[in-house]
Design a protein around this motif. Structure first.
Motif, PDB file in Angstrom:
ATOM      1  N   LEU A  45       0.837  -1.198   0.000  1.00 52.29           N
ATOM      2  CA  LEU A  45       0.000   0.000   0.000  1.00 52.29           C
ATOM      3  C   LEU A  45       0.866   1.240   0.000  1.00 52.29           C
ATOM      4  O   LEU A  45       2.014   1.215   0.395  1.00 52.29           O
ATOM      5  CB  LEU A  45      -0.952   0.014   1.202  1.00 52.29           C
ATOM      6  CG  LEU A  45      -0.324  -0.091   2.571  1.00 52.29           C
ATOM      7  CD1 LEU A  45      -0.619   1.156   3.369  1.00 52.29           C
ATOM      8  CD2 LEU A  45      -0.918  -1.283   3.280  1.00 52.29           C
ATOM      9  N   SER A  50      -5.278  10.217  -0.879  1.00 49.04           N
ATOM     10  CA  SER A  50      -5.956   9.768  -2.096  1.00 49.04           C
ATOM     11  C   SER A  50      -6.772  10.872  -2.741  1.00 49.04           C
ATOM     12  O   SER A  50      -7.027  10.845  -3.938  1.00 49.04           O
ATOM     13  CB  SER A  50      -6.886   8.594  -1.777  1.00 49.04           C
ATOM     14  OG  SER A  50      -7.936   9.040  -0.934  1.00 49.04           O
ATOM     15  N   LEU A  59      -7.018   3.015  -6.801  1.00 55.16           N
ATOM     16  CA  LEU A  59      -5.616   2.663  -6.608  1.00 55.16           C
ATOM     17  C   LEU A  59      -4.734   3.786  -7.131  1.00 55.16           C
ATOM     18  O   LEU A  59      -5.153   4.575  -7.986  1.00 55.16           O
ATOM     19  CB  LEU A  59      -5.298   1.357  -7.333  1.00 55.16           C
ATOM     20  CG  LEU A  59      -6.139   0.144  -6.919  1.00 55.16           C
ATOM     21  CD1 LEU A  59      -5.772  -1.062  -7.762  1.00 55.16           C
ATOM     22  CD2 LEU A  59      -5.991  -0.160  -5.440  1.00 55.16           C
ATOM     23  N   ASP A  60      -3.505   3.838  -6.646  1.00 51.91           N
ATOM     24  CA  ASP A  60      -2.576   4.853  -7.129  1.00 51.91           C
ATOM     25  C   ASP A  60      -1.968   4.417  -8.462  1.00 51.91           C
ATOM     26  O   ASP A  60      -2.317   3.360  -9.006  1.00 51.91           O
ATOM     27  CB  ASP A  60      -1.521   5.173  -6.070  1.00 51.91           C
ATOM     28  CG  ASP A  60      -0.553   4.025  -5.787  1.00 51.91           C
ATOM     29  OD1 ASP A  60      -0.500   3.046  -6.557  1.00 51.91           O
ATOM     30  OD2 ASP A  60       0.158   4.116  -4.772  1.00 51.91           O
ATOM     31  N   LEU A  64      -1.572   0.321  -6.242  1.00 50.76           N
ATOM     32  CA  LEU A  64      -1.705   0.075  -4.809  1.00 50.76           C
ATOM     33  C   LEU A  64      -2.752   1.001  -4.202  1.00 50.76           C
ATOM     34  O   LEU A  64      -2.956   2.107  -4.695  1.00 50.76           O
ATOM     35  CB  LEU A  64      -0.367   0.342  -4.098  1.00 50.76           C
ATOM     36  CG  LEU A  64       0.825  -0.506  -4.513  1.00 50.76           C
ATOM     37  CD1 LEU A  64       2.094  -0.005  -3.840  1.00 50.76           C
ATOM     38  CD2 LEU A  64       0.588  -1.969  -4.185  1.00 50.76           C
ATOM     39  N   PRO A  65      -3.381   0.578  -3.116  1.00 50.38           N
ATOM     40  CA  PRO A  65      -4.242   1.503  -2.382  1.00 50.38           C
ATOM     41  C   PRO A  65      -3.396   2.695  -1.923  1.00 50.38           C
ATOM     42  O   PRO A  65      -2.209   2.531  -1.605  1.00 50.38           O
ATOM     43  CB  PRO A  65      -4.731   0.688  -1.191  1.00 50.38           C
ATOM     44  CG  PRO A  65      -4.541  -0.733  -1.577  1.00 50.38           C
ATOM     45  CD  PRO A  65      -3.363  -0.749  -2.489  1.00 50.38           C
ATOM     46  N   HIS A  66      -3.983   3.868  -1.875  1.00 54.23           N
ATOM     47  CA  HIS A  66      -3.224   5.078  -1.562  1.00 54.23           C
ATOM     48  C   HIS A  66      -2.573   5.070  -0.187  1.00 54.23           C
ATOM     49  O   HIS A  66      -1.437   5.519  -0.034  1.00 54.23           O
ATOM     50  CB  HIS A  66      -4.129   6.310  -1.689  1.00 54.23           C
ATOM     51  CG  HIS A  66      -4.453   6.642  -3.099  1.00 54.23           C
ATOM     52  ND1 HIS A  66      -3.663   7.455  -3.869  1.00 54.23           N
ATOM     53  CD2 HIS A  66      -5.477   6.259  -3.896  1.00 54.23           C
ATOM     54  CE1 HIS A  66      -4.179   7.564  -5.079  1.00 54.23           C
ATOM     55  NE2 HIS A  66      -5.282   6.847  -5.122  1.00 54.23           N
ATOM     56  N   SER A  76      -5.779  -4.138   2.481  1.00 49.02           N
ATOM     57  CA  SER A  76      -4.447  -4.628   2.103  1.00 49.02           C
ATOM     58  C   SER A  76      -3.550  -4.773   3.317  1.00 49.02           C
ATOM     59  O   SER A  76      -2.807  -5.747   3.448  1.00 49.02           O
ATOM     60  CB  SER A  76      -3.790  -3.669   1.108  1.00 49.02           C
ATOM     61  OG  SER A  76      -4.444  -3.713  -0.116  1.00 49.02           O
TER      62      SER A  76
END
Length: 118
Positions: A45, A50, A59-60, A64-66, A76
């Motif tokens: 992550l 975000s 996602l970035d 990945l999650p921010h 995550s």
């Protein structure tokens, strides 16, 4: 409760259990960083804002999650805590860590709240 040199100060309804819900995101992130280190955790992550609501699935640019404070990042983050252990063992580990963070005070689980979130 406020602890100082083995003395506790309690103010308000501190003896009434309450659900931490999204507060668990910060606790789980802390558990993960303590267990694996920041570099490992951030393989799963990001660590940037975000710009969207906590419950948005985005996602970035790296896929990945921010960050761990929005739902995709929190999921995550949780997914790598004791990832090779059974769900029961993972639950027991996290509950034990929460209890340590709570100064040994009661930490419970509300099945009714869990079911309401599904």
């Amino acid at each position: 409760h406020l602890y100082s040199r083995r003395t506790a100060l309690s103010i308000g309804d501190c003896d009434i259990p309450f659900c931490i819900q999204s507060c668990s995101k910060a606790l789980n992130y802390a558990i993960n960083v303590a267990e694996h280190g920041q570099a490992f955790v951030h393989n799963y992550l990001g660590k940037e804002p975000s710009g969207v609501g906590f419950n948005q699935i985005r996602l970035d640019k790296n896929g990945l999650p921010h960050n761990p404070m929005i739902n995709p990042g929190a999921i995550s983050c949780c997914s790598v805590i004791k990832k090779d252990e059974s769900l029961a063992d993972r639950f027991d580990f996290v509950t034990s860590e929460y209890k340590k963070m709570a100064g040994g005070e009661f930490v419970g689980f509300s099945n009714a709240t869990f079911l309401s979130e599904k």
